[in-house]
Design an enzyme around this catalytic site. Structure first.
Site, PDB file in Angstrom:
ATOM      1  N   ASP A 160      -2.129   4.095   1.985  1.00  0.00           N
ATOM      2  CA  ASP A 160      -1.688   5.248   1.191  1.00  0.00           C
ATOM      3  C   ASP A 160      -2.147   5.150  -0.260  1.00  0.00           C
ATOM      4  O   ASP A 160      -2.571   4.100  -0.722  1.00  0.00           O
ATOM      5  CB  ASP A 160      -0.151   5.338   1.221  1.00  0.00           C
ATOM      6  CG  ASP A 160       0.376   5.594   2.622  1.00  0.00           C
ATOM      7  OD1 ASP A 160      -0.289   6.344   3.362  1.00  0.00           O
ATOM      8  OD2 ASP A 160       1.434   5.036   2.968  1.00  0.00           O
ATOM      9  N   TYR A 162       0.582  -7.372   6.279  1.00  0.00           N
ATOM     10  CA  TYR A 162       0.814  -6.699   4.997  1.00  0.00           C
ATOM     11  C   TYR A 162       1.664  -7.609   4.118  1.00  0.00           C
ATOM     12  O   TYR A 162       2.498  -8.381   4.618  1.00  0.00           O
ATOM     13  CB  TYR A 162       1.565  -5.377   5.193  1.00  0.00           C
ATOM     14  CG  TYR A 162       0.668  -4.228   5.586  1.00  0.00           C
ATOM     15  CD1 TYR A 162       0.026  -3.472   4.620  1.00  0.00           C
ATOM     16  CD2 TYR A 162       0.479  -3.902   6.924  1.00  0.00           C
ATOM     17  CE1 TYR A 162      -0.797  -2.416   4.977  1.00  0.00           C
ATOM     18  CE2 TYR A 162      -0.343  -2.833   7.287  1.00  0.00           C
ATOM     19  CZ  TYR A 162      -0.978  -2.100   6.303  1.00  0.00           C
ATOM     20  OH  TYR A 162      -1.792  -1.047   6.654  1.00  0.00           O
TER      21      TYR A 162
END
Lengths: 242, 242
Positions: free
Chosen positions: B53, B111
């Site tokens: 994003d 992540y």
């Protein structure tokens, strides 16, 4: 009322700390603009512990200022932070007496220099020097100790400082290693223009095996030696003590 | 010839990874522009392991691309880096066979999410979430373990993903603390939109004592729960494994 203001900043977008005649894009310029607004439109000077160059950061810069309007330290801190951009942060404001001087009364200053020896890291490109080469840290660790003490740093500063008193005392100097990142710390009674970046540049050349340690010889020189000045983005004003 | 390209980026200045119709300011857009130039002006698609994003960073993103011109991996890497801005860095290029697919063949993804619990740090404002509040890390450490395993993550993702298969497997999840900074790691076979930021938001609420751990209950839900989505700037695509 005189206030001691402590603040941190990301120097990336500014042309250094010190206000310049035609260029308001400096840390001092931005804070003085905010102070003027708070101080009923009156020009208000910010006197810092010292300047930092273009692109250099601060984790703990100190300055004093005199404000006429009646405002608590807490409210002054909040007002400044609400007027300043996100890359300057006031983290402490306290009242001090009128004798206090943020520049003349400094006892110790600490600078930190950060080097990435690993793969180029785009995320840290403005806040860490991307050397991207391995350094012989043992050699650098031995050499850095020679900076400690009272010496003539003429060889390790900008030639602009020639006329100034280049005798400075380094109280402590050491290197911390965290994986591929080096953090080099210098604590002293004062630092000349480009002095930390020149000492770091010298240490980098030692770490790259491009020179042998002759720091003690260099202290006998009266002007700047041919030494690389390490990039500004790795340098942080780390602490100021009164 | 198909190439596997591994790269890192600072997502601050881009509108996310994925190319958009009218907006070329994306990571994919910038790399495809460079690839087109290298590939004799031919439109050249970059297929990544997945999107990130707006504002999210990557330390190890992987993608494949097909190039017609004859170029060694080393030269392709150099050409790309010379064409790209300093906030995107290609650190590895290798030839792969034409069966290789950077998205479909992902085995594991990791992540990392970074939180500053201390004083607001202007220098790290774009690369670490400035929560600036203390968290009960012990509580978070206990809760995070409940994410491990194969679960329905409908409660922990964007509602846009409703139709997709929300069953994902988390192989590992843990927190490292370094002074005032938390690093939260999640390794899994795949992640839904906002999934990591929602899990982190949930853990932050636990750490702030704003909710009790009911993760196991949440897995029974079929749509997103009322959970804060942690800011993008703290999130890093950390590793992709094939």
């Amino acid at each position: 009322m005189r206030y001691l203001i402590r603040f941190s900043y990301d120097g990336t977008s500014y042309n250094g700390f010190q206000k310049q005649k035609r260029d308001k894009n400096t840390i001092q310029g931005k804070i003085e603009e905010a102070l003027k607004y708070i101080n009923n439109g009156k020009d208000t000077k910010l006197t810092a512990s010292g300047r930092t160059d273009k692109g250099v950061h601060a984790l703990d810069q100190c300055a004093h200022t005199d404000i006429d309007v009646n405002i608590t330290p807490y409210k002054l801190k909040r007002a400044l932070n609400s007027l300043l951009e996100a890359d300057i942060h006031i983290f402490s404001v306290e009242e001090v007496d009128n004798e206090f001087h943020a520049r003349y009364m400094v006892k110790k200053k600490t600078y930190m220099y950060r080097i990435n020896m690993g793969e180029y890291n785009p995320i840290e490109r403005n806040i860490s020097y991307q050397l991207c080469r391995e350094l012989d840290v043992d050699k650098m660790n031995k050499a850095i100790k020679d900076f400690i003490g009272k010496h003539d740093f003429s060889a390790f500063c900008s030639n602009e400082d020639k006329k100034e008193d280049c005798i400075k005392e380094i109280y402590d100097a050491y290197i911390k290693k965290d994986n591929n990142t080096l953090y080099i710390y210098f604590t002293g009674n004062g630092f000349l223009k480009y002095m930390v970046r020149t000492m770091v540049g010298y240490l980098i050349e030692i770490g790259l095996n491009k020179r042998d340690n002759d720091i003690k010889e260099r202290f006998k020189e009266t002007k700047r030696s041919k030494i690389r000045t390490a990039n500004p983005e790795g340098l942080y004003l780390y602490k100021v003590e009164y």
